[in-house]
Motif scaffolding. Structure first.
Motif, PDB file in Angstrom:
ATOM      1  N   PHE A  26       6.530   5.132   9.038  1.00 40.50           N
ATOM      2  CA  PHE A  26       7.902   5.634   8.990  1.00 40.50           C
ATOM      3  C   PHE A  26       8.817   4.832   9.902  1.00 40.50           C
ATOM      4  O   PHE A  26       8.460   4.532  11.047  1.00 40.50           O
ATOM      5  CB  PHE A  26       7.936   7.115   9.389  1.00 40.50           C
ATOM      6  N   LYS A  27      10.010   4.522   9.382  1.00 46.15           N
ATOM      7  CA  LYS A  27      11.017   3.805  10.171  1.00 46.15           C
ATOM      8  C   LYS A  27      11.498   4.690  11.304  1.00 46.15           C
ATOM      9  O   LYS A  27      11.350   5.907  11.261  1.00 46.15           O
ATOM     10  CB  LYS A  27      12.194   3.410   9.283  1.00 46.15           C
ATOM     11  N   THR A  71      14.089   6.803  -4.187  1.00 49.39           N
ATOM     12  CA  THR A  71      13.701   5.836  -5.212  1.00 49.39           C
ATOM     13  C   THR A  71      12.199   5.901  -5.488  1.00 49.39           C
ATOM     14  O   THR A  71      11.419   6.404  -4.673  1.00 49.39           O
ATOM     15  CB  THR A  71      14.032   4.400  -4.764  1.00 49.39           C
ATOM     16  N   GLN A  72      11.821   5.353  -6.629  1.00 48.46           N
ATOM     17  CA  GLN A  72      10.400   5.264  -6.971  1.00 48.46           C
ATOM     18  C   GLN A  72       9.670   4.351  -5.993  1.00 48.46           C
ATOM     19  O   GLN A  72       8.515   4.594  -5.652  1.00 48.46           O
ATOM     20  CB  GLN A  72      10.217   4.762  -8.412  1.00 48.46           C
ATOM     21  N   GLU A  73      10.362   3.309  -5.532  1.00 48.84           N
ATOM     22  CA  GLU A  73       9.750   2.391  -4.561  1.00 48.84           C
ATOM     23  C   GLU A  73       9.373   3.129  -3.278  1.00 48.84           C
ATOM     24  O   GLU A  73       8.307   2.867  -2.708  1.00 48.84           O
ATOM     25  CB  GLU A  73      10.694   1.216  -4.251  1.00 48.84           C
ATOM     26  N   GLU A  74      10.236   4.040  -2.826  1.00 47.53           N
ATOM     27  CA  GLU A  74       9.913   4.837  -1.631  1.00 47.53           C
ATOM     28  C   GLU A  74       8.693   5.727  -1.897  1.00 47.53           C
ATOM     29  O   GLU A  74       7.796   5.814  -1.062  1.00 47.53           O
ATOM     30  CB  GLU A  74      11.103   5.702  -1.216  1.00 47.53           C
ATOM     31  N   ILE A  75       8.686   6.384  -3.045  1.00 51.85           N
ATOM     32  CA  ILE A  75       7.544   7.237  -3.395  1.00 51.85           C
ATOM     33  C   ILE A  75       6.261   6.413  -3.400  1.00 51.85           C
ATOM     34  O   ILE A  75       5.258   6.795  -2.780  1.00 51.85           O
ATOM     35  CB  ILE A  75       7.763   7.912  -4.768  1.00 51.85           C
ATOM     36  N   ASP A  76       6.284   5.279  -4.070  1.00 45.82           N
ATOM     37  CA  ASP A  76       5.105   4.414  -4.163  1.00 45.82           C
ATOM     38  C   ASP A  76       4.647   3.952  -2.786  1.00 45.82           C
ATOM     39  O   ASP A  76       3.441   3.934  -2.497  1.00 45.82           O
ATOM     40  CB  ASP A  76       5.391   3.204  -5.049  1.00 45.82           C
ATOM     41  N   ASN A  77       5.598   3.571  -1.943  1.00 41.73           N
ATOM     42  CA  ASN A  77       5.289   3.082  -0.604  1.00 41.73           C
ATOM     43  C   ASN A  77       4.597   4.157   0.241  1.00 41.73           C
ATOM     44  O   ASN A  77       3.519   3.928   0.789  1.00 41.73           O
ATOM     45  CB  ASN A  77       6.570   2.613   0.084  1.00 41.73           C
ATOM     46  N   TYR A  78       5.215   5.333   0.351  1.00 42.91           N
ATOM     47  CA  TYR A  78       4.621   6.394   1.169  1.00 42.91           C
ATOM     48  C   TYR A  78       3.299   6.866   0.583  1.00 42.91           C
ATOM     49  O   TYR A  78       2.340   7.132   1.313  1.00 42.91           O
ATOM     50  CB  TYR A  78       5.591   7.566   1.335  1.00 42.91           C
ATOM     51  N   TRP A  79       3.232   6.964  -0.729  1.00 42.54           N
ATOM     52  CA  TRP A  79       2.015   7.425  -1.388  1.00 42.54           C
ATOM     53  C   TRP A  79       0.845   6.485  -1.079  1.00 42.54           C
ATOM     54  O   TRP A  79      -0.234   6.929  -0.688  1.00 42.54           O
ATOM     55  CB  TRP A  79       2.245   7.522  -2.893  1.00 42.54           C
ATOM     56  N   SER A  80       1.076   5.197  -1.253  1.00 45.91           N
ATOM     57  CA  SER A  80      -0.021   4.243  -1.038  1.00 45.91           C
ATOM     58  C   SER A  80      -0.426   4.179   0.431  1.00 45.91           C
ATOM     59  O   SER A  80      -1.615   4.109   0.744  1.00 45.91           O
ATOM     60  CB  SER A  80       0.338   2.855  -1.572  1.00 45.91           C
ATOM     61  N   LYS A  81       0.524   4.219   1.333  1.00 46.53           N
ATOM     62  CA  LYS A  81       0.191   4.133   2.754  1.00 46.53           C
ATOM     63  C   LYS A  81      -0.488   5.394   3.262  1.00 46.53           C
ATOM     64  O   LYS A  81      -1.447   5.331   4.036  1.00 46.53           O
ATOM     65  CB  LYS A  81       1.437   3.821   3.577  1.00 46.53           C
ATOM     66  N   LEU A  82      -0.012   6.551   2.838  1.00 43.68           N
ATOM     67  CA  LEU A  82      -0.590   7.799   3.343  1.00 43.68           C
ATOM     68  C   LEU A  82      -1.941   8.129   2.715  1.00 43.68           C
ATOM     69  O   LEU A  82      -2.742   8.837   3.326  1.00 43.68           O
ATOM     70  CB  LEU A  82       0.390   8.964   3.151  1.00 43.68           C
ATOM     71  N   THR A  83      -2.230   7.604   1.523  1.00 41.14           N
ATOM     72  CA  THR A  83      -3.545   7.841   0.922  1.00 41.14           C
ATOM     73  C   THR A  83      -4.553   6.742   1.260  1.00 41.14           C
ATOM     74  O   THR A  83      -5.724   6.857   0.911  1.00 41.14           O
ATOM     75  CB  THR A  83      -3.453   7.978  -0.615  1.00 41.14           C
ATOM     76  N   ASP A  97      -3.683  12.731   4.020  1.00 43.00           N
ATOM     77  CA  ASP A  97      -3.944  11.432   4.622  1.00 43.00           C
ATOM     78  C   ASP A  97      -5.374  11.395   5.166  1.00 43.00           C
ATOM     79  O   ASP A  97      -6.119  12.375   5.061  1.00 43.00           O
ATOM     80  CB  ASP A  97      -2.892  11.088   5.684  1.00 43.00           C
ATOM     81  N   LYS A  98      -5.770  10.273   5.733  1.00 41.38           N
ATOM     82  CA  LYS A  98      -7.139  10.091   6.202  1.00 41.38           C
ATOM     83  C   LYS A  98      -7.525  11.025   7.337  1.00 41.38           C
ATOM     84  O   LYS A  98      -8.701  11.184   7.646  1.00 41.38           O
ATOM     85  CB  LYS A  98      -7.373   8.635   6.593  1.00 41.38           C
TER      86      LYS A  98
END
Length: 141
Positions: A26-27, A71-83, A97-98
């Motif tokens: 997160f920024k 945006t979809q890019e934000e969803i994709d970004n957080y989804w991939s990083k948190l999973t 998350d892990k």
């Protein structure tokens, strides 16, 4: 600030690792204090505390953190990083998350789509089938 309210997350020896992980995602985030027992950190400017309390308690979906995404890019970004690295996908925008902490990665357009009486039923049917939200699919429902 007096009477500030913020969450304390109970970890089994992983509070520092979790704080570093979240601050990397997160920024406007940083660790503000750290010792062996407690770490305080900010995510998007909001205060959190991580406690190395031991194995007595586990996270569950009764508490989750919602991340609004434009945006979809934000969803994709957080989804991939948190999973990543052992996280798991749930349904309807939920994930763990892990560390076992539950998150909801939600498009900001969802309330507007659900408030449209002509689309609400179709939107709800579409998102009930989703794991990660797909904005375009919701808009086209």
């Amino acid at each position: 600030m007096t009477n500030q309210i913020y969450p304390c997350l109970w970890f089994d020896g992983q509070a520092q690792a979790a704080a570093k992980f979240y601050c990397s995602i997160f920024k406007n985030s940083k660790i503000t204090a750290d010792n062996q027992m407690v770490v305080t950190f900010e995510l998007n400017g909001k205060k959190f505390m991580g406690l190395n309390g031991g194995p007595h308690f586990k996270f569950n979906e009764a508490v989750s953190f919602v991340v609004d995404c434009d945006t979809q890019e934000e969803i994709d970004n957080y989804w991939s990083k948190l999973t990543a690295d052992g996280g798991s996908e749930g349904t309807c925008g939920w994930l763990k998350d892990k560390f076992g902490v539950s998150w909801q990665i939600v498009p900001t357009v969802l309330p507007k789509l659900l408030s449209n009486p002509d689309k609400a039923q179709n939107v709800m049917q579409a998102y009930m089938k989703m794991k990660k939200f797909d904005i375009r699919e919701l808009e086209n429902a």
